[in-house]
Design an enzyme around this catalytic site. Sequence first.
Site, PDB file in Angstrom:
ATOM      1  N   HIS A   1       0.759  -1.296  -0.067  1.00  0.00           N
ATOM      2  CA  HIS A   1       0.134   0.030   0.059  1.00  0.00           C
ATOM      3  C   HIS A   1       1.068   1.307   0.106  1.00  0.00           C
ATOM      4  O   HIS A   1       1.711   1.369   0.964  1.00  0.00           O
ATOM      5  CB  HIS A   1      -0.877   0.054   1.343  1.00  0.00           C
ATOM      6  CG  HIS A   1      -1.855   1.050   1.302  1.00  0.00           C
ATOM      7  ND1 HIS A   1      -2.968   1.003   0.995  1.00  0.00           N
ATOM      8  CD2 HIS A   1      -1.572   2.416   1.773  1.00  0.00           C
ATOM      9  CE1 HIS A   1      -3.646   2.073   1.135  1.00  0.00           C
ATOM     10  NE2 HIS A   1      -2.955   2.947   1.892  1.00  0.00           N
TER      11      HIS A   1
ATOM     12  N   GLU B   1       8.295   0.770  -1.603  1.00  0.00           N
ATOM     13  CA  GLU B   1       7.747  -0.352  -2.087  1.00  0.00           C
ATOM     14  C   GLU B   1       8.570  -1.695  -2.506  1.00  0.00           C
ATOM     15  O   GLU B   1       8.330  -2.679  -2.145  1.00  0.00           O
ATOM     16  CB  GLU B   1       6.669  -0.081  -3.119  1.00  0.00           C
ATOM     17  CG  GLU B   1       5.582   0.894  -2.973  1.00  0.00           C
ATOM     18  CD  GLU B   1       4.674   1.193  -3.876  1.00  0.00           C
ATOM     19  OE1 GLU B   1       4.140   0.277  -4.746  1.00  0.00           O
ATOM     20  OE2 GLU B   1       3.984   2.318  -3.735  1.00  0.00           O
TER      21      GLU B   1
HETATM   22  C1  GRF Z   1       2.086   0.757  -6.482  1.00  0.00           C
HETATM   23  O1  GRF Z   1       1.957   2.004  -6.361  1.00  0.00           O
HETATM   24  C2  GRF Z   1       1.099  -0.046  -5.316  1.00  0.00           C
HETATM   25  O2  GRF Z   1       1.489   0.483  -4.145  1.00  0.00           O
HETATM   26  C3  GRF Z   1      -0.317   0.377  -5.917  1.00  0.00           C
HETATM   27  O3  GRF Z   1      -0.129   0.242  -7.310  1.00  0.00           O
HETATM   28  C4  GRF Z   1       0.955   0.544  -8.004  1.00  0.00           C
HETATM   29  C5  GRF Z   1       1.568  -0.979  -8.556  1.00  0.00           C
HETATM   30  O4  GRF Z   1       2.526  -0.655  -9.428  1.00  0.00           O
HETATM   31  N1  GRF Z   1      -1.266  -0.186  -5.158  1.00  0.00           N
HETATM   32  P1  GRF Z   1       3.292  -1.783 -10.397  1.00  0.00           P
HETATM   33  O5  GRF Z   1       2.128  -2.290 -10.991  1.00  0.00           O
HETATM   34  O6  GRF Z   1       3.585  -2.698  -9.245  1.00  0.00           O
HETATM   35  O7  GRF Z   1       4.280  -1.263 -11.069  1.00  0.00           O
END
Ligand code: GRF
Length: 209
Positions: A110, A181
């Site tokens: 998230h 992330e």
């Molecule tokens: C990321 O920012 C995640 O946190 C959000 O969606 C985005 C996904 O990006 N929920 P990706 O598809 O992994 O590039």
Amino acid sequence: MLKIGVLVSGGGTNLQAIIDAVENNTITNTSISFVISNNPNAYALERARKHNIDAKCISPKSFETREQFNEALIDTINSYHVDLIVLAGFLVIVPSKLIKQYENKIINIHPSLIPSFCGTGYYGLKVHEGVLERGVKITGATVHFVDEGTDTGPIILQKAVEVKDDDTSEVLQKRVMEEAEWKILPEAIDLISNGRIAVVNNKVKKVSL
Ligand code: GRF
């Protein structure tokens, strides 16, 4: 060996971070059994195929009802017998039947420090715009187990990211992904695959081995 399945909707950079971490042993004891997208055009499916991972699209648009879509999604997931489901930018409401069946076996990334900037209907950029509008100096990302609430499950890892004065929402979103992330999602999977965390009274505790 922890068998995982990854659910995606878009570009799949978080999926790529997981694939890379499995391949370079940053994540150990783990294999990726499948990638499923609700969106046929998700580049994440290409990323999976390039690494010989089963990649499928299950689109709600191919079914007459939401229930039929949910059943197809659940049946497909169940056919792989995975130990953990990873939501990596999956923009679909996860069926409650799946959440019940995989209690503390579904994790989500998230793009904020939960419980700040959560709420129904919110998603990525909007939160970052919210951060920018209100002059908040720190944001970040959270990996948490998925329960039936919205962003309410036990938190596994969080990482803070600085908000700079001249950030646009795009610049900030990129920094959150790069600095938080792509690091904490693989790290959380590695903790789980090595039995390093337990859920006690709805809280994640680190287990020392
Ligand atoms: C990321 O920012 C995640 O946190 C959000 O969606 C985005 C996904 O990006 N929920 P990706 O598809 O992994 O590039």
